[in-house]
Design an enzyme around this catalytic site. Structure first.
Site, mmCIF file in Angstrom:
data_model
loop_
_atom_site.group_PDB
_atom_site.id
_atom_site.type_symbol
_atom_site.label_atom_id
_atom_site.label_comp_id
_atom_site.label_asym_id
_atom_site.label_seq_id
_atom_site.Cartn_x
_atom_site.Cartn_y
_atom_site.Cartn_z
ATOM 1 C CG HIS A 147 46.309 40.943 53.881
ATOM 2 N ND1 HIS A 147 46.672 41.374 52.633
ATOM 3 C CD2 HIS A 147 45.604 39.794 53.694
ATOM 4 C CE1 HIS A 147 46.225 40.526 51.729
ATOM 5 N NE2 HIS A 147 45.574 39.557 52.343
ATOM 6 C CG ASP B 156 40.707 41.299 49.440
ATOM 7 O OD1 ASP B 156 40.722 40.077 49.687
ATOM 8 O OD2 ASP B 156 41.738 41.937 49.129
#
Length: 439
Positions: free
Chosen positions: A263, A336
């Site tokens: 992230h 993702d």
């Protein structure tokens, strides 16, 4: 009896030959599925008519999907590849109802799916209405996805107005070493999500948590033993999908032995193929053997496998050679979130969409800019950089899952969620988990 067996064999061979000529069928063949064969006497008791009818029904489904694709514009086909998030509106308020801007984005980009976050969930009635309104404006019904893992990753439990069951999380569940409890939790998750109108759960986590300093997986994993994790993953997949919710195992090729978070930054995993096969891949194999509808890719770099510094999301070796050919996963492959820093810091939305799709991904999750990613992929196909046949391969896989889950014939669920969410039966499962660990 011998004569009957010969006729059965003959009909089966004809069916296999017919299916072998059909492009759609190829995506669903999986020679490595760990399913036990029906006893010979049951096969013998099937009539030739029954076998022929089953084969004809399969052919009708494949013909229907191909006909559906033939009726789509190029723009609509490209739209099926994207799964977007709408967390805040133009005034930076949570999207809890279908506003005009969100409606226009869904329609103009012909979206294939939408993922919900905590911002989209307030009450039972509000969540159902938002889902139903989104489905109502979509020409091709949507995947409505959510990350509902239990424990620290639960979008439903983020709202006090949503009486969903509070689960302890995979680490606690894994400590029971009881796959049947994972199956019960999978069914629980599937029931609660289905009652609200969701049809896809981006769960369970299949990562093996071998690094105690892992900042992103940790207690989301079932544990550090690949075989025990694999058993739990397989049974949870089975439980979720028995409730007609698509399960998606994540994060391939395995995020459990990393010390950084994709992230926030690029993450490298230096394991070789022997280590990955023995540890990281094992739970994913278990999910694939149970017929999991999707596998999510991690944005991790595995240079000893790919021979470059591209993330797995952009690697044909990871997606096609390993996941498709070695592990025999024939269903959906989902990235993702492409807005994550491991991708968005280094590639534009256009570049990320084209690279991931070229490598073999079917669904592109949450690009940093939906408009730029959509137009970039559309342009690449129009200009022949990516063949339209490659696009249709992914659209076919997407539509087949939507057909199998009844999404293409979308109807508003008539089940009362209040009879499902946080029910006594579900609370008893939670209690059983804690009691099992206290023995």
């Amino acid at each position: 009896m011998l004569k009957k067996c010969i006729w059965v064999y003959f009909v089966l061979m004809i069916a296999l030959l017919l299916n072998g000529c059909n492009s759609t069928k190829d995506y669903w063949d999986n020679d490595d599925l760990d399913t036990s064969s029906e006893p010979l006497e049951i096969i013998e008791n099937q009539t030739i008519e029954e076998l022929t009818n089953a084969s004809n029904e399969e052919e009708d489904i494949y013909a229907y999907i191909d006909s559906y694709i033939d009726g789509m514009t190029l723009e609509e086909k490209v739209g099926q590849i994207f799964m977007a998030a709408f967390r805040h509106n133009g005034e930076n308020l949570p999207v809890t109802y279908l506003d005009e801007k969100t409606k226009e984005l869904i329609k103009s980009h012909h979206l294939g799916g939408i993922i919900f976050f905590a911002e989209n969930i307030d009450t039972v009635e509000q969540t159902k209405k938002l889902i139903n309104n989104m489905q109502a404006i979509s020409k091709t019904p949507l995947f409505i996805a959510i990350d509902e893992e239990g424990g620290i990753v639960s979008r439903l439990n983020s709202s006090n107005g949503m009486p969903a069951t509070k689960l302890p999380g995979n680490k606690v569940l894994g400590m029971t070493e009881n796959p049947e409890l994972a199956y019960k939790v999978g069914k629980l998750l599937g029931r609660e999500l289905s009652s609200l109108g969701f049809n896809m759960n981006l769960a369970p986590v299949a990562d093996v948590n071998t690094n105690p300093n892992n900042p992103v997986i940790g207690e989301r994993s079932f544990g550090d033993d690949p075989h025990k994790v694999g058993k739990m993953v397989g049974k949870m997949v089975q439980g979720i999908q028995e409730q007609n919710i698509s399960a998606v195992v994540k994060h391939f090729p395995g995020h459990g032995d990393t010390s950084l978070d994709t992230h926030k930054e690029a993450v490298t995993l230096h394991h070789n193929s022997e280590r990955l096969n023995a540890v990281e891949f094992h739970p994913f194999k278990s999910g694939i053997q149970k017929g999991v509808d999707g596998v999510m890719l991690a944005h991790i770099i595995v240079p000893n496998i790919t021979d470059n510094n591209l993330p797995a999301t952009f690697s044909e070796i990871i997606i096609e050679d390993i996941l498709r050919n070695q592990l025999k996963h024939k269903r959906l492959i989902i990235t993702d979130a492409l807005e994550m820093a491991a991708i968005s810091k280094h590639w534009t939305s256009e570049e990320a969409a084209v690279l991931a799709f070229q490598a073999g991904a079917d669904i592109l999750l949450m690009p940093a800019s939906l408009e730029k990613a959509y137009n970039g992929l559309l342009r690449a196909i129009r200009e022949g950089v990516i063949p339209e046949t490659r696009l249709e391969d992914s659209v076919r896989r997407i539509l087949m899952i939507k057909y199998e889950r009844g999404i293409l014939d979308f109807e508003e669920a008539m089940i009362d969620p209040y009879n499902i969410l946080g029910s006594q039966e579900h609370l008893q499962i939670v209690e059983e988990i804690y009691q099992y660990n206290n023995k």
